[in-house]
Design a protein around this motif. Structure first.
Motif, PDB file in Angstrom:
ATOM      1  N   VAL A 235       1.006  -1.102   0.051  1.00 23.90           N
ATOM      2  CA  VAL A 235      -0.004  -0.017   0.119  1.00 23.90           C
ATOM      3  C   VAL A 235       0.766   1.178   0.076  1.00 23.90           C
ATOM      4  O   VAL A 235       1.833   1.281   0.846  1.00 23.90           O
ATOM      5  N   SER A 236       0.624   2.079  -1.032  1.00 23.44           N
ATOM      6  CA  SER A 236       1.515   3.300  -1.172  1.00 23.44           C
ATOM      7  C   SER A 236       0.748   4.447  -0.636  1.00 23.44           C
ATOM      8  O   SER A 236      -0.574   4.356  -0.330  1.00 23.44           O
ATOM      9  N   ASP A 237       1.487   5.701  -0.316  1.00 22.58           N
ATOM     10  CA  ASP A 237       0.915   6.856   0.077  1.00 22.58           C
ATOM     11  C   ASP A 237      -0.176   7.410  -0.852  1.00 22.58           C
ATOM     12  O   ASP A 237      -1.018   7.890  -0.827  1.00 22.58           O
ATOM     13  N   ARG A 238       0.195   6.974  -2.248  1.00 20.55           N
ATOM     14  CA  ARG A 238      -0.702   7.529  -3.403  1.00 20.55           C
ATOM     15  C   ARG A 238      -1.865   6.618  -3.190  1.00 20.55           C
ATOM     16  O   ARG A 238      -3.049   6.998  -3.604  1.00 20.55           O
ATOM     17  N   ASP A 239      -1.771   5.272  -2.788  1.00 16.18           N
ATOM     18  CA  ASP A 239      -3.041   4.616  -2.783  1.00 16.18           C
ATOM     19  C   ASP A 239      -4.028   5.310  -1.744  1.00 16.18           C
ATOM     20  O   ASP A 239      -5.114   5.176  -1.860  1.00 16.18           O
ATOM     21  N   ILE A 240      -3.513   5.658  -0.691  1.00 16.39           N
ATOM     22  CA  ILE A 240      -4.295   6.046   0.625  1.00 16.39           C
ATOM     23  C   ILE A 240      -4.863   7.640   0.137  1.00 16.39           C
ATOM     24  O   ILE A 240      -5.794   7.902   0.352  1.00 16.39           O
ATOM     25  N   LYS A 241      -3.936   8.261  -0.953  1.00 15.18           N
ATOM     26  CA  LYS A 241      -4.565   9.717  -1.213  1.00 15.18           C
ATOM     27  C   LYS A 241      -5.772   9.496  -2.189  1.00 15.18           C
ATOM     28  O   LYS A 241      -6.807  10.102  -2.074  1.00 15.18           O
ATOM     29  N   ARG A 242      -5.507   8.498  -2.944  1.00 17.60           N
ATOM     30  CA  ARG A 242      -6.717   8.074  -3.837  1.00 17.60           C
ATOM     31  C   ARG A 242      -7.911   7.700  -3.246  1.00 17.60           C
ATOM     32  O   ARG A 242      -9.216   8.213  -3.348  1.00 17.60           O
ATOM     33  N   LEU A 243      -7.957   6.907  -2.148  1.00 18.33           N
ATOM     34  CA  LEU A 243      -8.932   6.691  -1.399  1.00 18.33           C
ATOM     35  C   LEU A 243      -9.364   7.806  -0.618  1.00 18.33           C
ATOM     36  O   LEU A 243     -10.897   7.815  -0.546  1.00 18.33           O
ATOM     37  N   ALA A 244      -8.717   8.764  -0.094  1.00 17.51           N
ATOM     38  CA  ALA A 244      -9.236   9.936   0.630  1.00 17.51           C
ATOM     39  C   ALA A 244     -10.167  10.590  -0.631  1.00 17.51           C
ATOM     40  O   ALA A 244     -11.223  11.112   0.256  1.00 17.51           O
ATOM     41  N   VAL A 245      -9.616  10.920  -1.458  1.00 20.91           N
ATOM     42  CA  VAL A 245     -10.291  11.476  -2.513  1.00 20.91           C
ATOM     43  C   VAL A 245     -11.635  10.932  -2.826  1.00 20.91           C
ATOM     44  O   VAL A 245     -12.588  11.463  -3.032  1.00 20.91           O
ATOM     45  N   ALA A 246     -11.554   9.670  -2.592  1.00 23.44           N
ATOM     46  CA  ALA A 246     -12.808   8.956  -2.846  1.00 23.44           C
ATOM     47  C   ALA A 246     -13.986   8.777  -1.974  1.00 23.44           C
ATOM     48  O   ALA A 246     -14.810   8.261  -1.967  1.00 23.44           O
ATOM     49  N   GLY A 247     -13.408   9.249  -0.888  1.00 25.91           N
ATOM     50  CA  GLY A 247     -14.372   9.565   0.290  1.00 25.91           C
ATOM     51  C   GLY A 247     -13.708   8.528   1.494  1.00 25.91           C
ATOM     52  O   GLY A 247     -14.674   8.683   2.611  1.00 25.91           O
ATOM     53  N   CYS A 248     -12.835   7.759   1.632  1.00 21.87           N
ATOM     54  CA  CYS A 248     -12.430   7.074   2.530  1.00 21.87           C
ATOM     55  C   CYS A 248     -11.920   8.099   3.819  1.00 21.87           C
ATOM     56  O   CYS A 248     -11.158   8.809   3.814  1.00 21.87           O
ATOM     57  N   ASP A 249     -12.656   8.140   4.958  1.00 22.35           N
ATOM     58  CA  ASP A 249     -12.159   8.917   6.014  1.00 22.35           C
ATOM     59  C   ASP A 249     -11.857   8.423   7.429  1.00 22.35           C
ATOM     60  O   ASP A 249     -11.685   8.977   8.416  1.00 22.35           O
ATOM     61  N   SER A 250     -11.959   6.885   7.397  1.00 19.62           N
ATOM     62  CA  SER A 250     -11.547   6.323   8.642  1.00 19.62           C
ATOM     63  C   SER A 250     -10.460   5.431   8.451  1.00 19.62           C
ATOM     64  O   SER A 250     -10.157   4.835   7.441  1.00 19.62           O
ATOM     65  N   PHE A 251      -9.722   5.181   9.514  1.00 11.95           N
ATOM     66  CA  PHE A 251      -8.544   4.281   9.326  1.00 11.95           C
ATOM     67  C   PHE A 251      -9.014   2.574   9.132  1.00 11.95           C
ATOM     68  O   PHE A 251      -8.366   2.114   8.431  1.00 11.95           O
ATOM     69  N   GLU A 252     -10.436   2.557   9.775  1.00 13.89           N
ATOM     70  CA  GLU A 252     -10.838   1.119   9.553  1.00 13.89           C
ATOM     71  C   GLU A 252     -11.338   0.773   8.125  1.00 13.89           C
ATOM     72  O   GLU A 252     -11.201  -0.170   7.658  1.00 13.89           O
ATOM     73  N   GLU A 253     -11.873   1.945   7.546  1.00 13.28           N
ATOM     74  CA  GLU A 253     -12.342   1.740   6.166  1.00 13.28           C
ATOM     75  C   GLU A 253     -10.957   1.538   5.381  1.00 13.28           C
ATOM     76  O   GLU A 253     -11.076   0.599   4.444  1.00 13.28           O
TER      77      GLU A 253
END
Length: 70
Positions: free
Chosen positions: A9-27
């Motif tokens: 899992v890269s920082d880019r993957d995490i950034k893409r998920l945040a843009v898509a609406g992921c806002d919790s660590f569990e998600e």
């Protein structure tokens, strides 16, 4: 940069998920598997998600501020 070596899992993957609406660590964990194996990446993954969510919130706020022309 790779945040979670175990699940690639890269920082880019995490950034893409945040843009898509992921806002919790569990998600984030459900979507990527980050910090579900050895757990060494948990702190970095949490920090990366928090920063990405803050950046996305700022971007969204900037889009909603009306432009006032004098």
């Amino acid at each position: 940069m790779i945040v979670c070596v175990c699940n690639r899992v890269s920082d880019r993957d995490i950034k893409r998920l945040a843009v898509a609406g992921c806002d919790s660590f569990e998600e984030l964990q459900m979507e990527t598997g980050a910090a579900t194996c050895c757990g060494r990446c948990e702190g970095c993954a949490r920090e990366t998600l928090a920063a990405a969510c803050a950046e996305e919130a700022t971007r969204q706020a900037a889009r909603t501020i009306p432009l006032v022309l004098a």
